[in-house]
Design an enzyme around this catalytic site. Structure first.
Site, PDB file in Angstrom:
ATOM      1  N   GLY A 236      -1.971  -5.474  -7.009  1.00 21.61           N
ATOM      2  CA  GLY A 236      -1.136  -6.663  -6.869  1.00 21.61           C
ATOM      3  C   GLY A 236      -0.801  -6.999  -5.435  1.00 21.61           C
TER       4      GLY A 236
ATOM      5  N   TYR B 191       1.087   5.939  -5.536  1.00 20.82           N
ATOM      6  CA  TYR B 191       0.891   4.492  -5.567  1.00 20.82           C
ATOM      7  C   TYR B 191       2.139   3.766  -6.081  1.00 20.82           C
ATOM      8  CZ  TYR B 191      -4.045   5.144  -4.522  1.00 20.82           C
ATOM      9  OH  TYR B 191      -5.227   5.469  -3.903  1.00 20.82           O
TER      10      TYR B 191
ATOM     11  N   HIS C 257      -3.661  -2.647   5.961  1.00 23.88           N
ATOM     12  CA  HIS C 257      -4.987  -2.461   5.376  1.00 23.88           C
ATOM     13  C   HIS C 257      -6.074  -3.034   6.295  1.00 23.88           C
ATOM     14  CE1 HIS C 257      -6.026  -0.735   1.475  1.00 23.88           C
ATOM     15  NE2 HIS C 257      -7.151  -1.421   1.539  1.00 23.88           N
TER      16      HIS C 257
ATOM     17  N   GLU D 201      -8.797   9.259  -3.647  1.00 17.75           N
ATOM     18  CA  GLU D 201      -9.661   8.073  -3.612  1.00 17.75           C
ATOM     19  C   GLU D 201     -10.733   8.097  -4.696  1.00 17.75           C
ATOM     20  OE1 GLU D 201      -8.651   5.840  -1.623  1.00 17.75           O
ATOM     21  OE2 GLU D 201      -7.203   7.144  -0.613  1.00 17.75           O
TER      22      GLU D 201
ATOM     23  N   ASN E  73       6.462  -2.001  -1.125  1.00 18.91           N
ATOM     24  CA  ASN E  73       6.034  -3.398  -1.027  1.00 18.91           C
ATOM     25  C   ASN E  73       7.094  -4.348  -1.570  1.00 18.91           C
ATOM     26  OD1 ASN E  73       3.593  -2.690   0.087  1.00 18.91           O
ATOM     27  ND2 ASN E  73       2.472  -2.740  -1.849  1.00 18.91           N
TER      28      ASN E  73
END
Length: 508
Positions: free
Chosen positions: A344, A426, A389, A261, A433
């Site tokens: 995105g 990521y 999220h 992070e 996704n």
């Protein structure tokens, strides 16, 4: 005469008394029956009016709801939290949904995919596509000439220019499958090509050929993980080497999770904060508090969450409350109230969070989910939560903690996602996704295997001390190249190799 008058007066008095005396029982019953009949008529009339009113109101509501749900904006609001082409994922993903929901998802995504394929490209994108197709043709010529090294570089160049072009994905996948024997990556590219263009018959034929083989390879990998888990479980808890390994890995878990992070603390500084509770010069208060929050959350997992049969929304909120307990106590343990944007990816709006988290909780504790392999189950849970999220901050840390909780319940040690692998982490989430969660699951399986190798090495009879973590990107790349084989022996690996892919420990 007087007698006659007297009798007449008595008759009048008798009639008067008769009119003033109370009615008989028969009269009373008749009156009650009439009243009941009148009340019944009135009641039926009221009921009829009520029914007519409710029928009109219900019909209007049904018509309004049908008109609302038929609009594309409503569908987008309900389904935008799911990745494109999600219906193409492994069947474990949607087994808890009804047939009607699946059909709705497929209808929506078929339209969204066709829209995206048929969308107009910008001038720069068109230029890149032309260059990519030129490089693709040249790569195929090089391959036919036997110059596979040059062909490989040209394929990679074409993919970098047009990563979402079905033809580039298809031809590069065929090259990987037949010339580099990388059937797993080839199958991934076939999958992406089908996601972008479901009518591509060549991609479909290739996928049908590779899917079963890749699934078998994935299953064998999971069986290998189970064998290593069983070997670790056979080591007695009183082993001093195991306790040292757990303690060292505990520090590394916190170091890596906050490092992903953006926390700049080193491993030594992280260890110092946890052991002494003393501040480190030159570091922000937030960076200190992130480490302390992770420590609180991991202790909560060890003391409570691991032993629970079911994990609820309340448990996830409690976990998040500890993650942000020192950084942002107000937002800790609370769903976000604003729309957020993650690169995105556009997570669902705050108004959808309650429903989505209820569905997630239902999936998390379903019989179907419990029947999945623990690594698949943990990886799915990690992805689903981070995709929703639900929090303003701390989503990644909370998702990784939840993943480790599920793994620990299945007898696995908690694993780590190394900060050196942040870009891959990521990237695989992005692929999920876009419709294919399998690369992310394999990435978690890699981390799990390296963690198991770490513990098995640390508890062996080798005399070396538990090594320090490799922290530079160049060193990480070198060690990654040396550890390409998924079946590398724990005893034969060098010391740094394990800690490059080491997993977290739980508090001893």
């Amino acid at each position: 005469m007087a007698m006659t008058i007297l009798h007449a007066s008595e008759k009048v008095n008798a009639e008067a008394e008769a009119t003033t005396c109370p009615p008989t029982e028969k009269v009373k019953e008749e009156q009650q029956q009439q009243e009941q009949l009148q009340h019944s008529k009135t009641s039926k009339r009221v009921q009829f009016y009520r029914f007519a009113l409710f029928f009109i109101a219900g019909s209007f509501a049904a018509f309004s709801f049908h008109a609302l749900t038929s609009s594309s904006s409503w569908r987008l609001r309900q389904l935008h939290h799911l990745p494109n082409a999600h219906y193409l994922q492994t069947r474990e993903e949607f087994a808890v949904y009804s047939v009607e929901e699946l059909n709705a998802f497929k209808e929506f995504y078929d339209k969204s995919i066709s829209d995206s394929v048929g969308a107009s490209y910008s001038e720069a994108e068109q230029t890149n596509i032309k260059e990519a197709l030129g490089a693709l043709r040249l790569a195929q010529d090089m391959h036919l000439s036997g110059k596979d090294d040059k062909a490989s570089r040209l394929f990679e160049h074409a993919l970098a220019l047009a990563p979402k072009h079905p033809e580039v994905l298809l031809r590069y996948g065929e090259f990987l499958e037949h010339n580099q024997r990388n059937i797993v990556l080839a199958d991934q590219y076939y999958f992406q090509a089908l996601t972008l263009c479901p009518s591509n018959s060549e991609a479909l034929a290739n996928r049908q050929r590779t899917a079963e083989v890749v699934q078998t390879l994935d299953e064998r990998r999971l069986q290998s993980l189970d064998s290593k888990r069983d070997a670790l479980s056979a080591i007695h808890e009183s082993s001093s080497a195991l306790r040292r390994a757990k303690k060292e890995a505990y520090f590394q878990h916190i170091y890596h999770s906050v490092g992903i992070e953006g926390n700049t603390m080193t491993l030594a500084q992280t260890r110092s904060i946890l052991e002494t509770r003393m501040a480190v010069d030159g570091k922000s208060i937030d960076e200190h508090n992130e480490i302390l929050g992770m420590d609180l959350a991991m202790k909560y997992i060890n003391a409570s969450l691991v032993q629970k049969l079911e994990i609820t929304i309340k448990d996830i909120l409690e976990l998040h409350r500890r993650v942000l307990g020192h950084v942002d106590p107000i937002e800790g343990g609370e769903f976000r109230r604003n729309q957020v944007y993650v690169g995105g990816h556009v997570p669902p709006g705050p108004g959808d969070l309650a429903l989505l988290m209820q569905r997630f909780e239902r999936w998390l504790n379903s019989e179907h989910s419990s029947s999945l392999h623990p690594v698949n189950y943990a990886a799915y849970a990690h992805y689903k939560l981070v995709h929703i999220h639900p929090f303003i901050d701390g989503n990644g840390r909370t998702s990784r903690l939840l993943m480790n909780t599920l793994l620990m319940r299945a007898g696995y040690p908690p694993v780590i996602i190394p900060k050196q692998q942040r870009s891959k982490y990521y990237h695989f989430l992005k692929l999920a996704n876009e419709g294919d969660i399998r690369p992310f699951v394999r990435f978690i399986a890699d981390c799990t295997e390296k963690t198991l190798d770490l513990y098995l090495w640390a508890t062996s009879d080798l005399p070396q001390q538990i090594p320090m973590l490799i922290q530079t990107e160049s060193e990480a790349g070198e060690q990654l190249a040396q550890m390409r084989s998924p079946h590398i022996s724990a005893q034969s690996a060098s010391i740094p190799e394990f800690y490059e892919f080491s997993g977290s420990g739980f508090q001893p």
